[in-house]
Write a protein that holds these residues in place. Structure first.
Motif, mmCIF file in Angstrom:
data_model
loop_
_atom_site.group_PDB
_atom_site.id
_atom_site.type_symbol
_atom_site.label_atom_id
_atom_site.label_comp_id
_atom_site.label_asym_id
_atom_site.label_seq_id
_atom_site.Cartn_x
_atom_site.Cartn_y
_atom_site.Cartn_z
ATOM 1 N N THR A 131 0.845 -1.190 0.000
ATOM 2 C CA THR A 131 0.000 0.000 0.000
ATOM 3 C C THR A 131 0.885 1.246 0.000
ATOM 4 O OG1 THR A 131 -0.123 -0.102 2.420
ATOM 5 C CG2 THR A 131 -1.922 -1.108 1.190
ATOM 6 N N PRO A 132 0.612 2.232 -0.865
ATOM 7 C CA PRO A 132 -0.388 2.167 -1.931
ATOM 8 C C PRO A 132 0.024 1.175 -3.015
ATOM 9 C CG PRO A 132 0.931 4.141 -2.165
ATOM 10 C CD PRO A 132 1.348 3.519 -0.861
ATOM 11 N N CYS A 133 -0.954 0.589 -3.664
ATOM 12 C CA CYS A 133 -0.696 -0.467 -4.644
ATOM 13 C C CYS A 133 -0.648 0.144 -6.043
ATOM 14 C CB CYS A 133 -1.779 -1.538 -4.549
ATOM 15 S SG CYS A 133 -1.441 -2.996 -5.549
ATOM 16 N N TYR A 134 0.561 0.549 -6.469
ATOM 17 C CA TYR A 134 0.669 1.242 -7.753
ATOM 18 C C TYR A 134 0.363 0.310 -8.918
ATOM 19 C CZ TYR A 134 5.250 -0.832 -8.837
ATOM 20 O OH TYR A 134 6.267 -1.705 -9.130
ATOM 21 N N LEU A 135 0.620 -1.003 -8.752
ATOM 22 C CA LEU A 135 0.286 -1.939 -9.823
ATOM 23 C C LEU A 135 -1.226 -1.999 -10.036
ATOM 24 C CD1 LEU A 135 2.740 -4.886 -9.086
ATOM 25 C CD2 LEU A 135 2.830 -3.295 -10.999
ATOM 26 N N ALA A 136 -1.983 -1.998 -8.935
ATOM 27 C CA ALA A 136 -3.442 -1.997 -9.055
ATOM 28 C C ALA A 136 -3.925 -0.719 -9.728
ATOM 29 C CB ALA A 136 -4.081 -2.148 -7.679
ATOM 30 N N THR A 137 -3.285 0.398 -9.413
ATOM 31 C CA THR A 137 -3.657 1.667 -10.046
ATOM 32 C C THR A 137 -3.428 1.606 -11.547
ATOM 33 O OG1 THR A 137 -3.098 2.875 -8.026
ATOM 34 C CG2 THR A 137 -3.216 4.147 -10.067
ATOM 35 N N GLN A 138 -2.287 1.030 -11.956
ATOM 36 C CA GLN A 138 -2.007 0.900 -13.383
ATOM 37 C C GLN A 138 -3.007 -0.031 -14.060
ATOM 38 O OE1 GLN A 138 2.075 -0.255 -13.907
ATOM 39 N NE2 GLN A 138 2.849 1.806 -13.572
ATOM 40 N N LEU A 139 -3.340 -1.129 -13.394
ATOM 41 C CA LEU A 139 -4.313 -2.056 -13.967
ATOM 42 C C LEU A 139 -5.670 -1.382 -14.143
ATOM 43 C CD1 LEU A 139 -3.533 -5.387 -12.085
ATOM 44 C CD2 LEU A 139 -3.377 -5.010 -14.540
ATOM 45 N N ALA A 140 -6.099 -0.652 -13.125
ATOM 46 C CA ALA A 140 -7.395 0.024 -13.204
ATOM 47 C C ALA A 140 -7.424 1.013 -14.362
ATOM 48 C CB ALA A 140 -7.695 0.729 -11.886
#
Length: 344
Positions: A131-140
């Motif tokens: 956290t923060p999850c930058y990979l999740a942000t990129q995926l979104a």
């Protein structure tokens, strides 16, 4: 210099956007002259068709990606990851999908997370508790289907599969309290991981509920591997502070703690009780067998894959989250507390 687009090719060739698209994708009738002009414009502009976008236009490819965040240069160095992989691969195969495994965060591949939309896959399962999850942000940002394991409450929102890391730690501490322990030590990990902070929160909440203030001098930050648990226990012993139980962030650090205690002549569990977390395959075969919390990593991988395929095939549309419960595994590394004064 900006990356050439299909519009640049259309402008350079003097034909329409739709004609360029037909030439690139091999669709529909196109005059030979137009094909030659498009081919020349592609060469002149340096345009490269986007394979991921093309696969989405042409339909599903029945392939998924398991993207795993790792801070080490060794694949599957922590055994729990093997269970996640098995859960994802088994479930995908049962439902007619192949799986590509990709790592992110390796020291010699710092940009492994980039270009997420360029893979020929229908969607991504991401294992990343940071956290923060930058990979999740990129995926979104790609808009492609994705499900995150061991993270939740993401912004922008994504579907997730989580477990009760906090509650599992509370169960361990309550078990030790019932055995008469009152002097606790805790080996923790990087606080940027949600799974780590939730385990520590459970440890502290259970102690406070019992009227015991956690001793900050007996909370040691280590890592997730066996030798790091050994090193952390050396630091605990060097403090000279008495303790009768060590609650470890995972099973590997617990095994390292036991190694260190034995080297110093401390018996586990007669002198010091030790608990792990994860219930890796080897935990039941250690000497003595390790008391731990079972995280259903296989089931989490399976649930994430089923959820992802539902998103890919349109059965699900909105992000959703599910929490899978943990369970206590009482084995041989915990016993009634010994007088902590005798351990000084």
């Amino acid at each position: 210099m900006p990356t050439p687009t299909i519009k640049d090719v259309a402008r350079a060739s003097g034909v329409s956007y739709k004609t360029v698209s037909r030439v690139i994708n091999g669709e529909g009738p196109v005059r030979d002259e137009s094909r030659w002009r498009v081919a020349a414009a592609i060469a002149a502009t340096g345009y490269h068709p986007h394979p991921g976008a093309r696969s989405m236009r042409l339909g599903r490819v029945h392939a998924l990606r398991l993207l795993m965040k790792t801070g080490t240069d060794r694949f599957l160095l922590n055994p729990f990851q093997d269970d996640v992989v098995a859960g994802v691969v088994d479930t995908a195969a049962r439902l007619g999908y192949a799986v590509m495994i990709e790592l992110a965060g390796r020291p010699h591949h710092p940009d492994a997370a980039l270009g997420l939309t360029e893979r020929r896959v229908d969607g991504t399962v991401l294992l990343d508790s940071q956290t923060p999850c930058y990979l999740a942000t990129q995926l979104a940002a790609t808009g492609a289907p994705a499900v995150v394991i061991a993270n939740r409450d993401l912004e922008p929102p994504l579907s997730w599969i989580h477990t009760d890391f906090c509650g599992g730690a509370e169960q361990l501490v309550n078990h030790l309290l019932a055995l008469g322990h009152r002097r606790f030590a805790h080996i923790t990990d990087n606080p940027s991981f949600l799974s780590t902070t939730e385990r520590r929160r459970g440890y502290e909440q259970a102690l406070l509920a019992a009227g015991i203030t956690p001793d900050p001098g007996l909370i040691i930050r280590a890592g997730q591997l066996r030798h790091e648990g050994d090193q952390a226990t050396e630091r605990l012993l060097a403090t000279g502070a008495p303790f009768t139980a060590i609650v470890c962030v995972n099973d590997l650090t617990a095994l390292g703690a036991i190694d260190c205690l034995r080297r110093h002549g401390r018996n586990v569990p007669a002198d010091v009780s030790v608990t792990g977390y994860d219930d890796i395959y080897l935990a039941q075969y250690t000497t003595p067998p390790l008391t731990t919390v079972r995280i259903p990593w296989y089931e989490m991988g399976a649930a994430a894959t089923e959820l992802l395929i539902g998103l890919v095939e349109g059965a699900k549309t909105d992000p959703e989250g599910h929490e899978i419960p943990v369970s206590l595994r009482l084995r041989g590394t915990t016993a009634p507390a010994k007088d902590s004064a005798a351990l000084n």
